[in-house]
Design an enzyme around this catalytic site. Structure first.
Site, mmCIF file in Angstrom:
data_model
loop_
_atom_site.group_PDB
_atom_site.id
_atom_site.type_symbol
_atom_site.label_atom_id
_atom_site.label_comp_id
_atom_site.label_asym_id
_atom_site.label_seq_id
_atom_site.Cartn_x
_atom_site.Cartn_y
_atom_site.Cartn_z
ATOM 1 C CD GLN A 71 7.371 -1.954 2.239
ATOM 2 O OE1 GLN A 71 7.010 -2.455 1.093
ATOM 3 N NE2 GLN A 71 8.067 -2.681 2.969
ATOM 4 C CG HIS A 100 14.452 -4.095 8.953
ATOM 5 N ND1 HIS A 100 15.405 -4.603 9.964
ATOM 6 C CD2 HIS A 100 14.332 -2.857 9.207
ATOM 7 C CE1 HIS A 100 15.633 -3.639 10.932
ATOM 8 N NE2 HIS A 100 15.175 -2.358 10.255
ATOM 9 C CB SER A 122 6.669 -1.950 7.942
ATOM 10 O OG SER A 122 8.123 -1.936 8.586
#
Length: 204
Positions: A108, A87, A104
């Site tokens: 984010q 991760h 991701s």
């Protein structure tokens, strides 16, 4: 591969989003299509879908998700640590370079964590380094449920906790992250969680 169902009210701009499946399709498609459809739900871990494909049919999307979480929770600590290590750090170098998975980057990016520089980037880098040194794996948080300030507060608070608590917290946060990703891919899914699911029991 079976025809993928796309909601009739989906805007044209959403065409680039992951194709949505129905649970009935996932229950009856080939094992290869099942694994391909769910490969990106778990960060760099298509083997999670592969591990549960023989448990079909699933009565609900929640049952499917519980089966996947149970498989990961049942791994020994060394294998869970290797999984956690896949991760990305929050606001880390990979985030700023844009080299994370698409999921991701999107997650984010919701808080602009890939665009930090100067003192802000240095603060996150220091926290990431301190957490990794203390616990041996990256800090994992479902950023969708946070503001930038609350994420930083959670980061600082969790740095003080025992390692066993953080092993459990990392898995619980991954459970929420993957539930949201799964529900974005499976049309029959329920609305997003308002609170995290119970922390699954981890087996040493």
């Amino acid at each position: 591969m079976p025809d993928l169902a796309t909601p009739s009210n989906a805007p044209a701009a959403a065409a680039a989003a992951p194709a949505r499946w129905r649970l009935a399709q996932l229950n009856t498609c080939t094992p290869e299509d099942f694994c391909e459809a769910l490969a990106e739900v778990w960060e760099h871990a298509p083997w999670v879908a592969q591990a549960v494909v023989t448990q079909r049919p699933f009565a609900s999307v929640d049952d499917l998700h519980r089966a996947m979480v149970a498989h990961v929770a049942g791994l020994d600590e060394a294998r869970r640590l290797a999984f956690f290590a896949g991760h990305p750090e929050l606001a880390g170098r990979a985030a700023r370079a844009g080299t994370m998975t698409e999921a991701s980057i999107d997650e984010q990016g919701s808080l602009g964590l890939g665009r930090l520089d100067g003192e802000d980037a240095a603060a996150w880098d220091a926290l990431n380094a301190a957490y990794r040194e203390r616990f041996g794996f990256p800090f994992i948080l479902c950023i969708r449920r946070h503001t930038r300030d609350s994420a930083l507060a959670a980061f600082r608070a969790r740095l003080t906790r025992p390692r066993a608590d953080e092993l459990a917290a990392a898995l619980a946060e991954i459970g929420v992250i993957t539930a949201l990703r799964l529900r974005a891919r499976v049309e029959d899914a329920a609305p997003p969680l308002a609170s995290p699911p119970p922390t699954p029991e981890c087996h040493p």
